[in-house]
Design an enzyme around this catalytic site. Structure first.
Site, mmCIF file in Angstrom:
data_model
loop_
_atom_site.group_PDB
_atom_site.id
_atom_site.type_symbol
_atom_site.label_atom_id
_atom_site.label_comp_id
_atom_site.label_asym_id
_atom_site.label_seq_id
_atom_site.Cartn_x
_atom_site.Cartn_y
_atom_site.Cartn_z
ATOM 1 N N ARG A 263 65.468 51.869 58.141
ATOM 2 C CA ARG A 263 66.264 50.839 58.834
ATOM 3 C C ARG A 263 67.169 50.189 57.789
ATOM 4 O O ARG A 263 66.683 49.630 56.811
ATOM 5 C CB ARG A 263 65.324 49.818 59.471
ATOM 6 N N LYS B 71 66.111 43.556 50.974
ATOM 7 C CA LYS B 71 65.026 42.570 51.001
ATOM 8 C C LYS B 71 64.771 41.939 49.642
ATOM 9 O O LYS B 71 65.217 42.413 48.601
ATOM 10 C CB LYS B 71 63.765 43.208 51.586
#
Length: 260
Positions: free
Chosen positions: A237, A203
């Site tokens: 995840r 991210k």
């Protein structure tokens, strides 16, 4: 939780849309990399992404989930599949195709049909707090208030807490400093008394800190995963399953020696 992005608009550059040959190859890789869950979504949730038409998301998710389920059965891998969607119209056929978990980045707060569907089907759910479009006060208070609202929706629909995993929403409406604060304050979320999942993989916060593009955030991602496990996170995840499995195994050996 290993990721299969059944979209061509993934922020991480790994979208496969509905190209089934690539989905099956990735499925075999994820099994070899010892993931515990495969998460499949047909729409991008990156900031600024164009909305995916519902029929396109449904087609992608259902086709890929059906193919992945068949491949897992063929190779004898008993892994659950989660469908990453905010819409009951996508989740229902995805469950028919072989998914057994619904992963909703809006925590059932967007589609009022989602919680009743999960209750009716008796499947598990990941409910995430999403700060996008909401005013920020205190990070943990924001996350806790949002998740409590989702849990109330679950309770009213008859979704038992024994089937719920919560996700604080790293990167969803929070800036870099807030995401880093979230990592430091993860232990405070144990007050919810529910299993915790987090998705930090590749991210933009990692990119801002390390000045890297999504495909070059392997070590930054590993650092966040290690920190999350130290803080008590149950599920991570990830995109880079082989490398992250090593990071998880090593961190677990230190933090949770009884699991070895």
């Amino acid at each position: 939780m290993g990721i299969i992005n059944a979209t061509d608009d993934s922020f991480s550059g790994d979208g496969i849309a509905d190209r089934l040959d690539e989905a099956l190859a990735l499925t075999r890789e994820l099994v070899a990399d010892e993931v515990d869950i495969i998460d499949i979504g047909g729409a991008s949730s990156r900031p600024g992404a164009e909305p995916t038409p519902l029929e396109v998301e449904r087609r992608r998710a259902v086709r890929v989930i059906g193919a992945v389920r068949a491949e897992l059965d063929r190779i004898g891998a008993e892994l659950p599949i989660s469908v990453d969607t905010t819409w009951a119209e996508v989740a229902a056929p995805a469950l028919d195709a072989g998914a057994t978990v619904v992963n909703d980045i809006t925590g059932f707060r967007l589609d009022s049909d989602m919680a009743p569907l999960v209750a009716e089907r008796g499947v598990a759910a990941v409910i995430m707090h999403n700060q996008r479009g909401r005013p920020h006060t205190d990070l943990v208070a924001d996350v806790t208030t949002g998740l409590e609202a989702s849990l109330q929706i679950c309770a009213e629909a008859g979704v038992g807490t024994n089937r719920i995993v919560v996700d604080p929403g790293f990167g969803f409406g929070f800036g870099v400093s807030q995401n880093l604060e979230m990592m430091r304050r993860l232990p405070e979320l144990w007050a919810l008394e529910l299993p915790l999942l987090i998705g930090t993989s590749r991210k933009s916060t990692i990119g801002e800190v390390t000045n890297t593009k999504p495909g070059d955030r392997l070590f930054g991602t590993a650092a966040t995963i290690t920190a999350a496990i130290y803080a008590g996170i149950d599920i991570v995840r990830v995109h880079d399953a082989a490398e992250m499995t090593q990071a998880i195994q090593m961190t677990d050996a230190i933090v949770r020696p009884t699991t070895q």
